[in-house]
Design a protein around this motif. Structure first.
Motif, PDB file in Angstrom:
ATOM      1  N   ARG A  62       0.839  -1.202   0.000  1.00  0.00           N
ATOM      2  CA  ARG A  62       0.000   0.000   0.000  1.00  0.00           C
ATOM      3  C   ARG A  62       0.874   1.252   0.000  1.00  0.00           C
ATOM      4  O   ARG A  62       0.633   2.207  -0.715  1.00  0.00           O
ATOM      5  CB  ARG A  62      -0.901  -0.033   1.235  1.00  0.00           C
ATOM      6  CG  ARG A  62      -2.000   0.978   1.225  1.00  0.00           C
ATOM      7  CD  ARG A  62      -3.120   0.615   2.158  1.00  0.00           C
ATOM      8  NE  ARG A  62      -2.652   0.130   3.446  1.00  0.00           N
ATOM      9  CZ  ARG A  62      -3.002  -1.029   3.965  1.00  0.00           C
ATOM     10  NH1 ARG A  62      -3.821  -1.810   3.327  1.00  0.00           N
ATOM     11  NH2 ARG A  62      -2.541  -1.404   5.141  1.00  0.00           N
ATOM     12  N   GLN A  72       2.566   1.901  -3.303  1.00  0.00           N
ATOM     13  CA  GLN A  72       1.599   2.524  -4.217  1.00  0.00           C
ATOM     14  C   GLN A  72       1.476   4.013  -3.927  1.00  0.00           C
ATOM     15  O   GLN A  72       1.391   4.829  -4.840  1.00  0.00           O
ATOM     16  CB  GLN A  72       0.230   1.848  -4.093  1.00  0.00           C
ATOM     17  CG  GLN A  72       0.136   0.529  -4.858  1.00  0.00           C
ATOM     18  CD  GLN A  72      -1.272  -0.024  -4.903  1.00  0.00           C
ATOM     19  OE1 GLN A  72      -2.060   0.165  -3.986  1.00  0.00           O
ATOM     20  NE2 GLN A  72      -1.604  -0.725  -5.972  1.00  0.00           N
ATOM     21  N   SER A  73       1.472   4.376  -2.654  1.00  0.00           N
ATOM     22  CA  SER A  73       1.382   5.799  -2.299  1.00  0.00           C
ATOM     23  C   SER A  73       2.568   6.571  -2.854  1.00  0.00           C
ATOM     24  O   SER A  73       2.429   7.708  -3.303  1.00  0.00           O
ATOM     25  CB  SER A  73       1.328   5.975  -0.780  1.00  0.00           C
ATOM     26  OG  SER A  73       0.162   5.405  -0.269  1.00  0.00           O
ATOM     27  N   PRO A 129      -5.988   7.246  -8.270  1.00  0.00           N
ATOM     28  CA  PRO A 129      -6.812   7.395  -7.070  1.00  0.00           C
ATOM     29  C   PRO A 129      -8.187   7.992  -7.392  1.00  0.00           C
ATOM     30  O   PRO A 129      -9.163   7.715  -6.702  1.00  0.00           O
ATOM     31  CB  PRO A 129      -6.021   8.359  -6.197  1.00  0.00           C
ATOM     32  CG  PRO A 129      -4.675   8.465  -6.789  1.00  0.00           C
ATOM     33  CD  PRO A 129      -4.752   8.033  -8.211  1.00  0.00           C
ATOM     34  N   GLY A 186      -6.555  -1.321  -3.599  1.00  0.00           N
ATOM     35  CA  GLY A 186      -5.631  -0.311  -4.123  1.00  0.00           C
ATOM     36  C   GLY A 186      -6.321   0.685  -5.030  1.00  0.00           C
ATOM     37  O   GLY A 186      -7.525   0.579  -5.248  1.00  0.00           O
ATOM     38  N   PRO A 187      -5.625   1.658  -5.568  1.00  0.00           N
ATOM     39  CA  PRO A 187      -4.225   1.973  -5.291  1.00  0.00           C
ATOM     40  C   PRO A 187      -4.084   2.759  -3.980  1.00  0.00           C
ATOM     41  O   PRO A 187      -4.887   3.668  -3.720  1.00  0.00           O
ATOM     42  CB  PRO A 187      -3.826   2.845  -6.477  1.00  0.00           C
ATOM     43  CG  PRO A 187      -5.101   3.513  -6.892  1.00  0.00           C
ATOM     44  CD  PRO A 187      -6.199   2.544  -6.591  1.00  0.00           C
ATOM     45  N   GLY A 188      -3.115   2.382  -3.196  1.00  0.00           N
ATOM     46  CA  GLY A 188      -2.846   3.079  -1.943  1.00  0.00           C
ATOM     47  C   GLY A 188      -4.023   3.076  -0.989  1.00  0.00           C
ATOM     48  O   GLY A 188      -4.224   4.031  -0.246  1.00  0.00           O
ATOM     49  N   ARG A 192      -7.216   3.241  -1.747  1.00  0.00           N
ATOM     50  CA  ARG A 192      -8.320   4.114  -2.150  1.00  0.00           C
ATOM     51  C   ARG A 192      -9.647   3.393  -2.357  1.00  0.00           C
ATOM     52  O   ARG A 192     -10.701   4.011  -2.378  1.00  0.00           O
ATOM     53  CB  ARG A 192      -7.969   4.854  -3.449  1.00  0.00           C
ATOM     54  CG  ARG A 192      -6.926   5.921  -3.261  1.00  0.00           C
ATOM     55  CD  ARG A 192      -7.309   6.872  -2.154  1.00  0.00           C
ATOM     56  NE  ARG A 192      -6.223   7.769  -1.815  1.00  0.00           N
ATOM     57  CZ  ARG A 192      -5.956   8.877  -2.478  1.00  0.00           C
ATOM     58  NH1 ARG A 192      -6.701   9.244  -3.478  1.00  0.00           N
ATOM     59  NH2 ARG A 192      -4.937   9.625  -2.132  1.00  0.00           N
TER      60      ARG A 192
END
Lengths: 432, 321
Positions: A401, A404-405, B181, B267-269, B271
């Motif tokens: 994660r 990805q950020s 995102p 994902g991503p991150g 979201r």
């Protein structure tokens, strides 16, 4: 009377329902039935296993092996429940990430005494013997190894004017950037940004810091501090982000295994860092000819070295098994002679026997890369990642994660490495 | 309305004459009868108790224990520690916000499109039965599989959606759907809309078919136009079904991480991580106690919807009386 018999039937039905879940035991005619549970399953693999099992049954009359293959997504939960219940498992597949929880719950049997006189030890590669832990305790005998190699498209790099594949991460960045042409839907590197994306980031970090890391725990340096705090880690991340920005598809932030392989096979990307199982996948893919692709060893860092994270899985015996002798015999059979080679070939794994080097299947074509890496352990250091720690799964999800950020520009690589360093330092500190 | 029930019940005992032998005989009969009924109900009660309530209770108690895969045999009480860990995790609040977007963003279009489809299918046309079956079909596919299918469709390089957008000239370069995102949540919501429209269509169609034609005829005689008929006849008549369907779907969508798992894995991150997909992630980490605590929080939130649902069902039952 009528009412009473009706109540009786209903009561019986209720009782039967309440009793469901209790299982029977093995036959009483002296025959033994072994339950063998696999946790990574597919139809082709089952077929190979059934073939090997048939061979074992032929050599061991009176022993029958029942292969249990729960669907992969639920396999771990299923096997955990079986182990917790304490019945239904004799032989089971143990992965390097599950050996930790399984042994801490005392679910695995130490086979070391049973294997004291086993002739198979000498035939194992040093890596396989190390994973099986000949000095004991021996909780599993590996059936093969995963290991990274670089897959490359010979046609694409030739078109771009290069003589051969890259040897270092530096060369990779140069070649991938040269090949990268988004307008033609052609990209250099099949970047892994999705599930397990952090594992490739760790591959480049440990290659850059290869001279300093502890081979027994590739996330730590010799002094016990984490690899993520080193200057080499920062250099590696800078280069890795450069490779993402200038040599990879922007959408690869979301790429996992299927997208990477598809990207490579379809000609969208020229390079792919992957496990040997891709060899079988690409060979089955009719769109690619044998001469369009090949493999080359893992990329080295500025130190001239690469750190190959050895990932493995194998067969173990359940502590609760009532037929340990037969169970160990089955594992011996699967780890000796032709059986482990058949299994490794069919499942595209790095084999556990030294004799594989003489087998043309492994010494020629894309597999030759693995033999070459094995023969040069100073350059391609075999390192062990701490996959058996209790926070490994948490780490994977967290690090994926956060990577990805960084790719999305919401976090800097400095912040990422500081976060990873803190995470590992605190986890190890809390363990002491 | 409730006054009719006691009256009906009061009239019943008067009809059959008491058997000879008087009260004790009747009591024996009732007891035996009660036993029989009880015995017949017992399997169902036991099944529900053993397979639903017992695991639920044990799982809920796990929320107050240190319960991890590393030591499943020893689960010491830890009070509210698991809840504290969750409430201190910034990712949790992100997933709560995502869940709201996911539920509202999915349910509104599902409802509108499902309603429109139902209105259309209500009219008689050739192959209506076949069409209804086709509309209902997506409901039969697993959410995870739909996630995987849409993951490929939304793939930036090889996906059919970008291909269509590029060919039609709507975009000039491929959109990084699942990597952006801003686009990832809309992408999973689009997949969920496709999946969930059918449920609304079928439920609303069934309700529409219960509206008596006389009402429409009367409205037509009174000179009501189509829009007027829709708002003043159709909607009030099926109001309860609409409310029930929306409430039920809210609970289901809240509890539907399968599709997200197959498509983006959060994902991503993070979201597209919703509370329930986050719960799966914690379970995969072997942190069963923490996952149970999160499960309890989810259950409490959904209980509020369930209460509304039960109230609405009662209203529906009374409306039919």
């Amino acid at each position: 009377m009528k009412h009473r018999s009706a109540s009786f039937v209903a009561m019986m039905a209720a009782g039967a329902l309440a009793l469901t879940g209790c299982s029977g035991s093995t036959g009483d005619d002296g025959d033994v039935t072994l339950q063998m549970v696999e946790t990574l399953t597919n139809p082709a693999r089952q077929e190979i296993l059934q073939e090997l099992i048939a061979g074992f049954e032929e050599e061991n009359p009176g022993v029958t092996v029942e292969l249990v293959s729960p669907p992969t997504e639920q396999a771990l939960t299923t096997v955990q429940q079986m182990l917790q219940a304490g019945n239904g498992v004799d032989v089971l597949e143990v992965q390097d990430s599950t050996v930790g929880p399984f042994t801490s719950n005392d679910w695995l049997y130490d086979m070391n005494d049973d294997l004291a006189d086993w002739e198979g030890w000498d035939a194992l590669t040093p890596n396989a013997a190390a994973f099986a832990n000949q000095e004991g305790p021996t909780y599993l005998i590996p059936y093969g190894f995963y290991g990274l190699s670089l897959f490359y498209r010979t046609d694409l790099i030739e078109e771009a004017g290069f003589d051969g594949p890259p040897k270092s991460w530096d060369e990779m960045i140069e070649m991938a950037s040269a090949i990268n042409d988004p307008s033609a839907n052609t990209y250099g590197y099949a970047f892994r940004g999705g599930t397990n994306g952090s594992s490739n980031a760790v591959a480049i970090i440990t290659a850059y810091a290869a001279d300093e890391i502890d081979p027994e725990n590739a996330f730590l340096l010799a002094d016990g501090s984490s690899v993520f705090a080193t200057d080499e880690a920062q250099d590696a991340m800078d280069d890795y982000l450069d490779l993402f920005t200038n040599g990879s598809p922007p959408s690869s932030i979301a790429w996992g295994y299927p997208e990477m392989v598809q990207g490579f096979a379809s000609g969208s990307t020229a390079f792919l860092l992957q496990d040997p199982e891709v060899i079988a996948t690409i060979r089955d893919d009719s769109t690619l000819e044998e001469d369009q692709w090949s493999t080359t060893p893992l990329l080295v860092g500025p130190s001239g070295k690469a750190a190959q994270p050895l990932a493995s899985a194998g067969w173990g015996v359940a502590e609760s098994s009532e037929h340990k002798e037969e169970a160990v015999a089955l594992i011996e059979y699967l780890s000796t002679g032709e059986a482990p080679l058949t299994f490794a070939k069919g499942n595209s794994l790095v084999p556990i026997l030294t004799s594989a080097e003489d087998d043309p299947f492994f010494s020629e074509g894309p597999w030759a890369t693995y033999v070459a890496m094995n023969e040069d352990p100073d350059t391609y250091m075999n390192v062990i990642q701490p996959r058996s720690v209790s926070w490994w799964q948490e780490w994977q999800e967290k690090s994926d994660r956060e990577l990805q950020s960084v790719l999305l520009g919401e976090m800097t690589s400095e912040e990422l490495l500081a976060e990873w360093d803190t995470y590992w330092s605190e986890k190890y500190a809390s363990e002491e | 309305m409730t006054t009719t029930a006691p009256g009906r019940r009061a009239a019943e005992p008067a009809a059959p004459a008491d058997p000879p032998g008087g009260r004790s005989n009747r009591r024996a009969f009732t007891r035996r009868r009660a036993l029989t009924i009880g015995a017949f109900l017992a399997p169902a009660f036991i099944a529900v108790a053993v397979f639903t309530y017992y695991p639920m209770l044990v799982g809920s108690l796990g929320a107050f224990r240190t319960w991890t895969i590393y030591n499943v045999a020893d689960q010491p009480w830890s009070g509210l520690d698991n809840f504290r860990t969750i409430l201190a995790d910034p990712l949790f609040y992100g997933t709560v916000m995502n869940t709201i977007v996911w539920v509202v963003g999915s349910i509104v279009p599902q409802f509108v499109i499902g309603f429109a489809l139902a209105l259309w299918m209500r009219r008689k046309f050739r192959f209506r039965g076949l069409y209804q079956a086709l509309v209902f079909f997506p409901w039969a596919i697993s959410g995870f599989l739909i996630g995987v299918l849409f993951r490929w469709m939304f793939n930036s390089e090889f996906g059919v959606i970008n291909d269509l957008l590029l060919r039609s000239g709507l975009v000039e370069s491929p959109l990084p759907w699942l990597a952006s995102p801003a686009l990832a949540m809309p992408a999973v919501i689009i997949a969920n809309i496709w999946y969930g429209v059918t449920f609304f269509a079928i439920m609303i169609l069934a309700a529409l078919q219960s509206v008596p034609d006389e009402l429409y005829e009367a409205a037509a005689l009174d000179g009501a136009g189509k829009v007027r008929v829709f708002w003043n006849v159709t909607v009030p008549y099926i109001r309860t079904t609409l409310a029930l369907t929306v409430l039920l779907r809210t609970i289901w969508i809240f509890n539907f991480p399968d599709l997200i798992f197959g498509m983006t894995a959060g994902g991503p991150g993070g979201r597209t991580h919703i509370v329930t997909s986050y719960m799966i992630e914690i379970t995969q980490q072997g942190e069963y106690g923490r996952a149970s605590a999160l499960g309890l929080i989810v259950m409490l939130v959904l209980a509020i919807f369930a209460v509304f649902y039960l109230l609405a069902t009662r209203e529906k039952k009374e409306a039919y009386r």
